[in-house]
Design an enzyme around this catalytic site. Structure first.
Site, PDB file in Angstrom:
ATOM      1  N   LYS A   1      61.983  21.519  29.286  1.00  0.00           N
ATOM      2  CA  LYS A   1      60.555  21.392  29.554  1.00  0.00           C
ATOM      3  C   LYS A   1      59.762  22.228  28.549  1.00  0.00           C
ATOM      4  CE  LYS A   1      60.694  25.126  32.986  1.00  0.00           C
ATOM      5  NZ  LYS A   1      60.333  25.561  34.335  1.00  0.00           N
TER       6      LYS A   1
ATOM      7  N   TYR B   1      35.991  38.594  11.702  1.00  0.00           N
ATOM      8  CA  TYR B   1      34.815  38.324  12.527  1.00  0.00           C
ATOM      9  C   TYR B   1      34.298  39.584  13.218  1.00  0.00           C
ATOM     10  CZ  TYR B   1      35.414  33.238  12.129  1.00  0.00           C
ATOM     11  OH  TYR B   1      35.481  31.961  11.662  1.00  0.00           O
TER      12      TYR B   1
END
Length: 815
Positions: A483, A710
């Protein structure tokens, strides 16, 4: 070629069967079967596997000759069949005896190679250096073990004029058998290092055990040892190569020049490598050529042509849903056999294509050589052969399969746009000599992506699974969890490997994951753990098996079966909640559940299972034992009502290790197969499977008082050298790792992040290291680094692995 009666006599074994078959192929890996009628399958029983379990399947596939261990396989049912057996008390010892007998039939020079590191590279380089003078038989890949050596030696035939075999050991006395099998005339000792130290009492004992291989040789080349470390008997006829002052040839390297200095002369060679390991390996090879009598100028010229040795195959996603298997560093008939076998194993696409260059010289005529190649392609059912080179093009009438020919690589690339439709939905093997530049073909065929890759080592995956297999009984089945894209590793590719090595079941979280596996030709049973209502039809259409965890799901699935007119009992898996309190029927639901099951002939309960809460926490063992008590009560009641036995599984990776009494008849393996252990002792047995790697995009010096990134969060208090690397939070490098909270590894040094993590990139401080633009950057490559990242995120290793986003290209490697 030997017949079975001969093999029995040579190995002091018993021949049982109606036909005295002749065999020329010796096989211990059932997955590598190519020519059943010519094959002797050697069934070996080890701590982690038992070859006898694969005999019935091999008989179905046409194998008629087997070497088996006494009392391990019931041959009575095959007495009237055309299947024959050589029965031995010890099949491994028997094949070693046969190989030793076979070696005695040849008087050609044989180079035996041992040492801690560099054996395979030295073997391949000696092959490169000597192939123009000899027809060479050499060990395939790294076949240097107790079974690999005899399989290598059994490849010897009378066309060979030289053999090169490598031998590796991990315990005392293992070399004794290998010496008799290889019986080298020229001995090569490559190095001594820490590998397998744990198997020996001391470094001295390990050296002496390895030296057994070369003790009787007429000529010996020994690298990396002092004279005082060698017995007098070994020193005789030895040429010592090292960086030590007592060496016969002292190694130094400067300005791309390798110097081997003796008391009487300085031998200088240009080599195309500058790393320490390559310098030492090239020194060993140069000294070997000296011992073989090659002239100085000849050695110098040959060493300039050394090519990198690819010790593993790369698997990449190609254009038009193709799968690219890169193995383009050599092109001789033996390595092509190995690569074709791997191509056959990777049956993930509709068609098989081989792009192959002119073959390397082998000592036999070109017509014979290319006829053998054409026959190999026919045996392996290759759909399209692309031959590149003047020699193979001149022999194109031999290739009866669909084929295309080009005189050189550039001609193929120039015409590719006109023929690219032929390469869709295919597994494509690239097998070319280095000089043909097949890396340029690979770039044309593969999907374009940025520099960040998630590299998955399939050998390590298999080794981890084999470790867990060694912990469970032979009758216990293995379900593997694929999975979440195989815990980030890529669901379809991982599933194909799992199918290939014979696991019993797969499990996915959602139906679309299972559908993808079916579309990738995965035929194993697949359990879907979260069967959503709108996916039930897909589950049925693709023969997936739903987890039934509530009455609502039970009724919805039965209704869907009725709507589709399915009358045959459909396999389902019942989830029992024994304490996780996530999904599943509770103990109080048992009476109503068994009553419903009794009246639902549309269903076949394939398994009953539950999930343990704390297998990695010994403080929760009492709770774990209570979970098992409830589980046993529930599945016993269900089996009683059903009237048949079902699969029962509750152990996850941690449970397999710590609760062997709860293996029942199936266990579920998840994070463990990717290399994450439940404790330190188990971690020592596992290898990390996935490595997240990128490269430096740009380097710049930023002055003090400037900021990086940033919001100007990356504040600098001194001039700083930074590297920008192309990985960001959209790739799985979480924003929480920014501003120095974590970092990456460049040239073995930890480099902290500076400023915020951007969507597609981030910046790191490299002031303390020497590096260049384009250099490799390791995000993680071992369990310690994964755990360190998890700790920086205040999370767990599961999240680190599954967060590697789908846009990061997965590259699969296998040695």
């Amino acid at each position: 070629m030997y017949n079975l009666q001969q093999i029995a006599e040579i190995t002091n074994s018993k021949f049982i069967g109606g036909t005295n078959n002749k065999v020329s192929i010796f096989l211990n890996d059932s997955r590598a079967l190519q020519s059943p009628a010519d094959t002797l399958f050697i069934a070996l029983k080890t701590a982690r596997n038992n070859g006898h379990n694969y005999i019935a399947d091999l008989i179905e596939k046409g194998v008629r000759s087997f070497l088996i261990q006494e009392n391990e396989f019931d041959i009575s049912k095959y007495k009237n069949a055309d299947v024959s057996f050589v029965v031995s008390a010890n099949p491994l010892r028997a094949i070693q005896q046969l190989a030793a007998f076979h070696r005695k039939q040849f008087t050609i020079p044989v180079i035996g190679i041992t040492g801690s590191n560099g054996k395979t590279v030295v073997k391949e380089w000696l092959y490169q250096l000597l192939k123009s003078n000899f027809s060479i038989c050499r060990s395939p890949k790294s076949y240097n073990s107790q079974i690999g050596v005899p399989l290598s030696v059994l490849n010897l035939n009378h066309t060979h004029t030289l053999a090169i075999f490598e031998a590796g050991i991990s315990l005392p006395n293992e070399m004794d058998a290998l010496v008799e099998i290889i019986n080298p005339t020229i001995g090569v000792f490559t190095s001594i290092g820490t590998a397998h130290d744990e198997g020996f009492e001391s470094r001295e004992q390990k050296i002496n055990e390895k030296l057994k291989l070369i003790a009787r040789c007429d000529k010996k080349i020994i690298n990396g040892l002092h004279k005082e470390q060698l017995p007098d008997a070994i020193l005789s006829k030895s040429l010592l190569v090292s960086e030590f002052d007592d060496a016969d040839l002292k190694i130094s390297f400067k300005d791309e020049t390798l110097e081997l200095k003796s008391p009487s002369a300085a031998h200088q060679y240009k080599i195309p490598f500058s790393d320490k390991a390559s310098i030492l390996n090239a020194s060993t090879c140069a000294a070997t050529l000296m011992q073989l009598g090659f002239k100085e100028a000849d050695i110098a010229q040959r060493l300039t042509l050394l090519q990198p040795v690819a010790l593993r195959l790369e698997i990449k996603t190609g254009i038009n849903n193709a799968l690219i298997i890169n193995d383009y560093y050599n092109s001789d008939i033996d390595s092509i056999k190995i690569a074709l076998n791997y191509l056959s194993q990777q049956n993930r696409r509709l068609r098989k294509i081989v792009i192959v260059s002119d073959l390397e010289q082998s000592g036999i005529s070109a017509n014979t050589l290319y006829k053998q190649l054409a026959e190999l392609f026919l045996q392996n059912k290759i759909d399209l052969v692309v031959g590149i080179g003047k020699e193979i093009s001149n022999h194109k009438p031999l290739f009866k399969a669909n084929s295309l020919f080009f005189f050189d690589t550039q001609s193929f690339i120039n015409q590719f746009k006109l023929i690219n439709y032929q390469f869709s939905e295919a597994s494509i093997l690239l097998k070319g000599a280095r000089s043909f530049g097949f890396e340029n073909i690979s770039r044309v065929l593969q999907l374009k992506s940025h520099d960040t890759v998630f590299e998955i080592n399939l050998n390590k995956l298999i080794n981890n699974i084999n470790y867990y297999r060694s912990l469970i009984a032979p009758n216990v089945k293995l379900m593997c969890m694929v999975k979440a894209m195989g815990y980030g590793s890529g669901g379809a590719e991982i599933a194909k490997t799992l199918q290939h090595i014979g696991v019993n079941y797969l499990a996915v979280a959602y139906a679309d994951e299972g559908v993808e596996l079916r579309q990738s030709q995965i035929t194993l049973p697949i359990m879907v753990m979260s069967p959503e209502d709108d996916a039930l039809e897909d589950i049925i259409n693709y023969q997936l098996e739903p987890e039934i965890y509530s009455f609502k799901v039970l009724h919805a699935f039965v209704k869907k079966l009725d709507a589709l007119g399915i009358t045959e009992p459909y396999p389902v898996h019942l989830k029992i909640d024994t304490g996780m309190h996530r999904l599943g029927f509770e103990e109080k639901d048992l009476e109503a559940l068994v009553l419903e099951l009794k009246n639902l002939p549309q269903l076949k309960v394939r398994s009953v299972f539950s999930h343990l809460v704390g297998t990695d926490n010994s403080n929760l063992d009492d709770f774990t034992n209570e979970q098992m008590r409830v589980f046993e009560k529930v599945f016993s009641a269900i089996e009683l009502v059903l009237g048949y036995s079902v699969l029962k599984h509750i152990c996850n990776s941690g449970g397999i290790t710590r609760f062997k009494n709860a293996h029942y008849n199936m266990v579920r393996l998840g994070i463990g197969m990717y290399g994450i252990g439940v404790n330190g002792a188990e971690q020592a047995q596992l290898e990390n499977v996935g490595s997240l790697i990128t490269r430096i995009s740009q380097i710049k010096n930023v002055s003090a008082s400037q900021t990086v990134g940033y919001n100007r969060n990356g504040k600098l208090d001194k001039e700083t050298k930074i590297a920008t690397i192309p990985i960001g939070y959209a790739d799985g490098f979480n924003r929480l790792l920014g501003n120095g909270n974590h970092g990456v590894y460049i040239n073995g040094k930890f480099c902290k992040t500076i400023g915020n993590i951007c969507m597609d990139m981030c910046m790191v401080d490299i002031s303390h290291i020497n590096c260049h633009e384009g250099d490799e950057v390791i995000i993680f490559e071992n369990t310690e680094q994964i755990n360190a990242m998890a700790a920086a995120l205040n999370s767990i290793s599961y999240e680190v692995l599954t967060n590697v986003s789908a846009r990061v290209k997965r590259v699969y490697v296998q040695e």
